[in-house]
Design an enzyme around this catalytic site. Structure first.
Site, PDB file in Angstrom:
ATOM      1  N   ASP A  24      -9.388  -2.029  -3.214  1.00  0.00           N
ATOM      2  CA  ASP A  24      -8.994  -1.042  -1.657  1.00  0.00           C
ATOM      3  C   ASP A  24      -9.778   0.079  -1.581  1.00  0.00           C
ATOM      4  OD1 ASP A  24      -6.832  -3.180  -1.680  1.00  0.00           O
ATOM      5  OD2 ASP A  24      -5.408  -1.979  -2.627  1.00  0.00           O
ATOM      6  N   ASP A  62      -3.732   4.008  -7.767  1.00  0.00           N
ATOM      7  CA  ASP A  62      -2.835   5.129  -7.921  1.00  0.00           C
ATOM      8  C   ASP A  62      -1.836   4.968  -8.714  1.00  0.00           C
ATOM      9  OD1 ASP A  62      -2.314   3.142  -6.109  1.00  0.00           O
ATOM     10  OD2 ASP A  62      -1.356   4.307  -4.645  1.00  0.00           O
TER      11      ASP A  62
END
Ligand code: F6P
Length: 365
Positions: free
Chosen positions: A141, A117
């Site tokens: 993740d 991100d």
């Protein structure tokens, strides 16, 4: 018109499969589309410090099965907040115009940003300055919005599950409570999936603040019914009801400076004190990030990279490739920026876990 020229960088924390993407992009760009490829070193740091090299087919030969990234990475380098100076004089400055000047000088038609991100957020901001970005989603993740999977996750899940399996046998021999702490930041995917795959008795996720009384009660009940050991899979980002996550350290200049870790020691101390059953803690840490990518991650990374090159070829920019309903798609980068995909409470895996007797640290139906 001359040959198209693209750049590629790998940003954020590394994971298995990055080299598969660098290889896939480079081979497809050169072999299929006749483009040139420039690799930037150490993520956005290479763009800021003008460190890069032309990638040829031979540079990416033999790296498919290698962990890490041949380009290097950085999880602090940000063209919009670049740290300069030392000590009190240190400040964060915006060097994005300098990066864009290099982008123009190199005659780049597109920049492939491989990352999580943080990388997508920076890439999205560079598009506002005129860069043509194509994102490729990586992270152990598995917390990127708009894609059901990121590459790297499967390899980390294997490492974590293997650890749970190993701890199972020694826990059983010694009649102990074994706690294994896995990464994942604020998302519980890694803990949930390795926990269920490894038959964890208690699985603690960031998405479900735990009640220590419930955890203790599960351990006690198992002991009373002859199971004198328990396996507790702990996400590094989990927290007790009404409590906080445990921050291990703060990283200077990082967009997300908090590094989580260590909560399993607290939980172990509480279980040991209240049950008198010996506890042991294993924090897997970066063991989950290193090493060889699984075949699944190699396949996903290769498909992502080929899709990314299709987007470049058809001039679809400012999108990230994604997996949705088992199909490769392109999603606008702005849908991914500054967001995290966490485990929904109605996840079928939570339901399955409950059905086979796992506890998520709270009373649930
Ligand atoms: O985002 C990947 C990740 O491994 C997280 O699971 C973890 O919290 C973090 O990065 C660790 O970061 P670092 O490598 O900076 O210690």
């Amino acid at each position: 018109m001359g040959k198209k020229r693209i750049g590629i960088l790998t940003g954020g924390g590394d994971c298995p499969g990055l080299n598969a993407v660098i290889r896939g992009v480079t081979k497809t760009a050169i072999g299929k589309y006749g483009m040139e490829v420039i690799g930037f070193f150490d993520g956005f740091e290479g763009l800021i410090e003008e460190r890069f090299k032309i990638l040829r087919q031979e540079d990416v030969s033999g790296i498919l099965n290698q962990g890490g990234t041949i380009l290097g990475t950085s999880n602090t380098a940000n063209p919009f907040a670049w740290g300069i100076g030392q000590g009190e004089k240190r400040q964060l400055v915006d060097v994005s115009d300098k990066c864009m000047a290099l982008y123009q000088d190199l005659g780049l038609d597109a920049l492939i940003c491989v990352g999580g991100d943080g990388t997508m957020t920076i890439g999205g901001k560079l598009t506002e300055k005129g860069a043509n970005i194509v994102g490729v989603p990586k992270t152990i993740d598995n917390d990127l919005m708009e894609t059901e999977l990121t590459f790297g996750f499967d390899s980390a899940r294997l490492a974590a599950t293997d650890a749970v399996d190993r701890l199972h046998t020694t826990g059983q021999s010694h009649h102990r409570v074994m706690l294994v702490e896995v990464m994942g930041r604020n998302a519980g995917w890694l803990a949930l999936e390795s926990g269920i795959a490894g038959g964890g008795d208690v699985i603690l996720l960031p998405e479900i603040p735990y009640d220590i009384e419930e955890v203790i009660s599960v351990v006690r009940k198992r002991s009373r019914f002859g199971k004198r050991f328990s396996l507790v899979v702990v996400a590094e980002g989990c927290k007790p009801r009404g409590g906080e996550q445990v921050v291990k350290k703060m990283v200077k200049d990082a967009s997300e400076p908090r590094r989580l870790g260590g909560i399993s020691h607290q939980i172990a101390a509480q279980i040991e004190e209240r049950t008198n059953i010996e506890c042991r803690v294993t924090i897997l840490g970066h063991l989950q990030r290193g090493g060889t990518p699984t075949p699944f991650d190699r396949l996903l990374a290769t498909q992502f990279s080929v899709k990314a090159m299709e987007l470049v070829e058809e001039n679809t920019f400012n999108h990230m490739v994604a997996l949705q309903g088992n199909r490769l798609v392109a999603v606008p980068v702005e849908k991914v920026m500054d967001k995290q995909r966490t485990v929904p409470l109605d996840s079928p895996l939570i339901k399955a876990g409950l059905a086979v007797g796992a506890s998520f640290g709270v009373k649930m139906d």
